[in-house]
Design a protein around this motif. Structure first.
Motif, PDB file in Angstrom:
ATOM      1  N   ILE A   3      25.154 -80.799  44.182  1.00 35.46           N
ATOM      2  CA  ILE A   3      26.266 -79.934  43.794  1.00 35.46           C
ATOM      3  C   ILE A   3      26.162 -78.622  44.563  1.00 35.46           C
ATOM      4  CG2 ILE A   3      27.140 -78.537  41.884  1.00 35.46           C
ATOM      5  CD1 ILE A   3      27.925 -81.444  41.612  1.00 35.46           C
ATOM      6  N   CYS A  25      28.548 -78.890  31.317  1.00 29.23           N
ATOM      7  CA  CYS A  25      27.365 -79.547  31.895  1.00 29.23           C
ATOM      8  C   CYS A  25      26.468 -80.150  30.806  1.00 29.23           C
ATOM      9  CB  CYS A  25      26.553 -78.562  32.727  1.00 29.23           C
ATOM     10  SG  CYS A  25      25.072 -79.344  33.422  1.00 29.23           S
ATOM     11  N   CYS A  46      19.899 -82.272  38.073  1.00 23.90           N
ATOM     12  CA  CYS A  46      21.314 -82.649  38.036  1.00 23.90           C
ATOM     13  C   CYS A  46      21.467 -84.134  38.316  1.00 23.90           C
ATOM     14  CB  CYS A  46      22.078 -81.829  39.083  1.00 23.90           C
ATOM     15  SG  CYS A  46      23.766 -82.395  39.391  1.00 23.90           S
ATOM     16  N   THR A  48      24.370 -85.482  38.944  1.00 26.04           N
ATOM     17  CA  THR A  48      25.634 -85.583  39.706  1.00 26.04           C
ATOM     18  C   THR A  48      26.720 -86.341  38.948  1.00 26.04           C
ATOM     19  OG1 THR A  48      24.808 -87.483  40.962  1.00 26.04           O
ATOM     20  CG2 THR A  48      24.513 -85.320  41.955  1.00 26.04           C
ATOM     21  N   CYS A  49      26.891 -85.967  37.693  1.00 26.11           N
ATOM     22  CA  CYS A  49      27.943 -86.603  36.883  1.00 26.11           C
ATOM     23  C   CYS A  49      29.331 -86.121  37.294  1.00 26.11           C
ATOM     24  CB  CYS A  49      27.714 -86.326  35.405  1.00 26.11           C
ATOM     25  SG  CYS A  49      27.932 -84.588  34.933  1.00 26.11           S
ATOM     26  N   ALA A  50      29.394 -84.992  38.016  1.00 25.18           N
ATOM     27  CA  ALA A  50      30.644 -84.415  38.526  1.00 25.18           C
ATOM     28  C   ALA A  50      31.519 -83.789  37.439  1.00 25.18           C
ATOM     29  CB  ALA A  50      31.434 -85.419  39.350  1.00 25.18           C
ATOM     30  N   CYS A  52      31.236 -80.848  36.131  1.00 22.34           N
ATOM     31  CA  CYS A  52      31.522 -79.466  36.527  1.00 22.34           C
ATOM     32  C   CYS A  52      32.520 -79.418  37.676  1.00 22.34           C
ATOM     33  CB  CYS A  52      30.235 -78.732  36.893  1.00 22.34           C
ATOM     34  SG  CYS A  52      29.280 -79.510  38.216  1.00 22.34           S
TER      35      CYS A  52
HETATM   36  S1  SF4 Z   1      27.073 -82.592  38.182  1.00 22.75           S
HETATM   37 FE1  SF4 Z   1      26.865 -82.867  35.967  1.00 22.75          FE
HETATM   38  S2  SF4 Z   1      24.687 -82.547  35.543  1.00 22.75           S
HETATM   39 FE2  SF4 Z   1      25.071 -81.734  37.596  1.00 22.75          FE
HETATM   40  S3  SF4 Z   1      25.474 -79.525  37.296  1.00 22.75           S
HETATM   41 FE3  SF4 Z   1      27.471 -80.596  37.268  1.00 22.75          FE
HETATM   42  S4  SF4 Z   1      27.897 -81.053  35.111  1.00 22.75           S
HETATM   43 FE4  SF4 Z   1      25.709 -80.547  35.312  1.00 22.75          FE
END
Ligand code: SF4
Ligand code: SF4
Length: 109
Positions: A3, A25, A46, A48-50, A52
């Motif tokens: 990210i 998040c 992280c 990487t759930c995306a 954010c």
């Molecule tokens: S991708 Fe998901 S886990 Fe990573 S900072 Fe963004 S919300 Fe948080």
């Protein structure tokens, strides 16, 4: 994947007690620094759930894609709409492509 938050675009979610990226998040990784710009506490935590990426209203957050998925230097941003997410992917040369994921069906669709 990782990210990246562009501080030149982030407006710190001015006026909100908690930034949108902080609130969404699941790992509690996003926070606002003293200069009000968002940052990530620990990239290695992280997953990487995306969330954010989708939640940022000014598209300050991008998901950097590995070369196994796209050409080297490619990134992904998102714009949330009422019934869809519009994803934009672009490569290191600046070529862009949009694709739309429908998230719900509205009456009349
Ligand atoms: S991708 Fe998901 S886990 Fe990573 S900072 Fe963004 S919300 Fe948080
Ligand atoms: S949601 Fe976007 S604009 Fe708001 S603090 Fe996070 S990165 Fe900045």
């Amino acid at each position: 994947m990782s990210i990246f938050i562009d501080e030149t675009i982030c407006n710190g979610c001015k006026g909100l007690p908690e930034a949108r990226c902080e609130r969404i998040c699941p790992g509690d990784l996003c926070y606002r620094k003293e200069n009000t710009k968002a940052a990530i506490r620990d990239q290695s935590a992280c997953w990487t759930c995306a969330s954010c990426v989708k939640e940022c209203p000014v598209q300050a957050i991008e998901l950097r894609l590995p070369f196994q998925i796209c050409s080297s230097g490619s990134s992904l941003k998102a714009r949330l709409k009422r019934d869809k997410t519009i994803w934009t992917v672009w490569d290191a040369e600046g070529h862009q492509e949009e694709f739309i994921i429908r998230t719900r069906w509205l009456k009349g669709d």
